[in-house]
Design a protein around this motif. Structure first.
Motif, PDB file in Angstrom:
ATOM      1  N   LEU A  33       0.827  -1.208   0.000  1.00  0.00           N
ATOM      2  CA  LEU A  33       0.000   0.000   0.000  1.00  0.00           C
ATOM      3  C   LEU A  33       0.865   1.263   0.000  1.00  0.00           C
ATOM      4  N   MET A  34       1.858   1.292   0.868  1.00  0.00           N
ATOM      5  CA  MET A  34       2.690   2.488   0.948  1.00  0.00           C
ATOM      6  C   MET A  34       3.509   2.694  -0.327  1.00  0.00           C
ATOM      7  N   GLY A  35       4.020   1.605  -0.899  1.00  0.00           N
ATOM      8  CA  GLY A  35       4.786   1.731  -2.136  1.00  0.00           C
ATOM      9  C   GLY A  35       3.937   2.225  -3.281  1.00  0.00           C
ATOM     10  N   HIS A  36       2.705   1.684  -3.394  1.00  0.00           N
ATOM     11  CA  HIS A  36       1.796   2.111  -4.465  1.00  0.00           C
ATOM     12  C   HIS A  36       1.432   3.581  -4.330  1.00  0.00           C
ATOM     13  N   LEU A  37       1.039   3.984  -3.137  1.00  0.00           N
ATOM     14  CA  LEU A  37       0.618   5.372  -2.938  1.00  0.00           C
ATOM     15  C   LEU A  37       1.791   6.343  -3.061  1.00  0.00           C
ATOM     16  N   SER A  38       2.958   5.941  -2.595  1.00  0.00           N
ATOM     17  CA  SER A  38       4.141   6.789  -2.732  1.00  0.00           C
ATOM     18  C   SER A  38       4.553   6.931  -4.200  1.00  0.00           C
ATOM     19  N   GLY A  39       4.343   5.890  -4.981  1.00  0.00           N
ATOM     20  CA  GLY A  39       4.616   5.992  -6.416  1.00  0.00           C
ATOM     21  C   GLY A  39       3.732   7.027  -7.079  1.00  0.00           C
ATOM     22  N   ILE A  40       2.450   7.061  -6.693  1.00  0.00           N
ATOM     23  CA  ILE A  40       1.526   8.069  -7.231  1.00  0.00           C
ATOM     24  C   ILE A  40       1.958   9.469  -6.809  1.00  0.00           C
ATOM     25  N   ALA A  41       2.309   9.634  -5.541  1.00  0.00           N
ATOM     26  CA  ALA A  41       2.751  10.942  -5.055  1.00  0.00           C
ATOM     27  C   ALA A  41       4.017  11.400  -5.767  1.00  0.00           C
ATOM     28  N   THR A  42       4.916  10.457  -6.016  1.00  0.00           N
ATOM     29  CA  THR A  42       6.182  10.786  -6.686  1.00  0.00           C
ATOM     30  C   THR A  42       5.938  11.230  -8.121  1.00  0.00           C
ATOM     31  N   THR A  43       5.116  10.484  -8.853  1.00  0.00           N
ATOM     32  CA  THR A  43       4.791  10.864 -10.231  1.00  0.00           C
ATOM     33  C   THR A  43       4.079  12.211 -10.266  1.00  0.00           C
ATOM     34  N   THR A  44       3.130  12.408  -9.358  1.00  0.00           N
ATOM     35  CA  THR A  44       2.404  13.677  -9.318  1.00  0.00           C
ATOM     36  C   THR A  44       3.359  14.843  -9.107  1.00  0.00           C
ATOM     37  N   GLN A  45       4.301  14.694  -8.183  1.00  0.00           N
ATOM     38  CA  GLN A  45       5.199  15.808  -7.899  1.00  0.00           C
ATOM     39  C   GLN A  45       6.095  16.133  -9.092  1.00  0.00           C
ATOM     40  N   ARG A  46       6.463  15.133  -9.884  1.00  0.00           N
ATOM     41  CA  ARG A  46       7.255  15.413 -11.089  1.00  0.00           C
ATOM     42  C   ARG A  46       6.484  16.339 -12.031  1.00  0.00           C
ATOM     43  N   TRP A  47       5.186  16.056 -12.215  1.00  0.00           N
ATOM     44  CA  TRP A  47       4.358  16.910 -13.066  1.00  0.00           C
ATOM     45  C   TRP A  47       4.173  18.290 -12.451  1.00  0.00           C
ATOM     46  N   VAL A  48       3.960  18.334 -11.156  1.00  0.00           N
ATOM     47  CA  VAL A  48       3.782  19.627 -10.480  1.00  0.00           C
ATOM     48  C   VAL A  48       5.030  20.487 -10.647  1.00  0.00           C
ATOM     49  N   HIS A  49       6.203  19.897 -10.477  1.00  0.00           N
ATOM     50  CA  HIS A  49       7.449  20.646 -10.633  1.00  0.00           C
ATOM     51  C   HIS A  49       7.634  21.115 -12.080  1.00  0.00           C
ATOM     52  N   ALA A  50       7.187  20.305 -13.028  1.00  0.00           N
ATOM     53  CA  ALA A  50       7.308  20.693 -14.436  1.00  0.00           C
ATOM     54  C   ALA A  50       6.495  21.938 -14.749  1.00  0.00           C
ATOM     55  N   LEU A  51       5.407  22.157 -14.001  1.00  0.00           N
ATOM     56  CA  LEU A  51       4.517  23.299 -14.242  1.00  0.00           C
ATOM     57  C   LEU A  51       4.806  24.476 -13.319  1.00  0.00           C
ATOM     58  N   ASP A  52       5.823  24.355 -12.503  1.00  0.00           N
ATOM     59  CA  ASP A  52       6.101  25.365 -11.476  1.00  0.00           C
ATOM     60  C   ASP A  52       6.189  26.769 -12.074  1.00  0.00           C
TER      61      ASP A  52
END
Length: 306
Positions: A122-141
């Motif tokens: 569970l933690m690995g799956h959810l952390s993977g989503i958070a990690t991918t999301t943050q990459r996109w967020v940083h790209a739009l900074d």
């Protein structure tokens, strides 16, 4: 405080909504039932004494953003009860580097091993989503454009996946079919036209705002003229987005524009720079790779099973 109240309090303090907390407890119960359907692990029963205690840590094996630490803690606490102590070393939303301990737990060794794989998954799956999301967020900074999820989530996991998107810095949109009136292509076809679909919505639900999904410039123009609150432009090109923003600004400045489909991380900033308000990303919840986490003992009071 009983175990259920303690779990609810822990998850609420982590930022989970009531619905997300309900889904978490349901999911943990289901996962334990699946894993223990054939009984406890015989290897643990035969080699580890029932009273043997240990301290274990979950450690990040790669850089990433955490999500699901409190959920993992509740997994252990559900199995271990009052004999178990957990300590979250890094909060959800934190960026960690490989080798960082993120959660420590002390309790009976057998019980920790029962909970280990469910907590890691569970933690690995959810952390993977958070990690991918943050990459996109940083790209739009700095652009003002916001990363949002879609309804492309795994059944039974949707609310926890949307929680992970928030921990990565993204925003939730459609968390359920009935949450918003979203006019899509099959509605337009059935009604005969976009105008007819909007007329039906206004007639039967006059006090509700509506959103529309379009895939052509003509549909975009019509949706703007009709006063949509949000237009989701599917598979739009960069040229389409420049046109859409320019016309929106002239004729319907209160309408928000969202782009979905054909989006890649490499082109994310270019899309954001056109002036659209949102990028809607299926990839966040349906295909983000798990963050690699591992669990190992750091202190053990040894004892063989009698």
């Amino acid at each position: 405080m009983n175990a259920m109240t303690w779990a609810t309090d822990r998850l609420a303090r982590a930022g989970l909504t009531n619905d997300e907390i309900t889904d978490t407890t349901r999911l943990i119960t289901t996962a334990l039932s699946e894993d223990l359907a054939c009984g406890p692990d015989p290897a643990s029963q035969l080699t580890i004494a029932s009273h043997a205690a240990t301290t274990m840590e979950i450690v990040a094996r790669q850089d990433g953003v955490l999500a699901g630490g409190p959920i993992a803690a509740v997994v252990f606490e559900t199995v271990g009860g009052p004999h178990l102590d957990t300590c979250i070393l890094c909060p959800d939303g934190a960026h960690v580097t490989a080798g960082t301990p993120v959660l420590r737990v002390h309790g009976r060794h057998r019980q920790l091993l029962i909970a280990e794989r469910i907590a890691l998954n569970l933690m690995g799956h959810l952390s993977g989503i958070a990690t991918t999301t943050q990459r996109w967020v940083h790209a739009l900074d700095g652009t003002g454009c916001i990363v949002r999820d879609t309804r492309s989530a795994l059944p039974g996991l949707r609310r926890l996946q949307t929680y992970a998107v928030r921990r990565g810095g993204g925003q939730n949109h459609h968390t359920g079919r009935g949450q918003r009136i979203l006019i899509q292509q099959h509605h337009i076809v059935h009604a005969g036209s976009l105008g007819a679909a909007v007329s039906a919505v206004r007639r039967h639900a006059p006090h509700r705002s509506w959103e529309v999904e379009v895939d052509t410039i003509d549909q975009l123009d019509e949706a703007l003229d009709l006063g949509a609150e949000l237009i989701i432009f599917d598979a739009a090109t960069l040229t389409d987005c420049v046109y859409a923003v320019g016309r929106r600004d002239r004729v319907a400045p209160n309408t928000s524009l969202e782009v979905s489909g054909r989006l890649t991380l490499e082109l994310a900033r270019a899309y954001a720079d056109t002036g659209v308000d949102y990028l809607a990303l299926d990839v966040l919840t349906h295909s983000s790779p798990s963050l690699d986490l591992a669990m190992s003992a750091v202190a053990t009071h040894a004892g063989l099973s009698p």
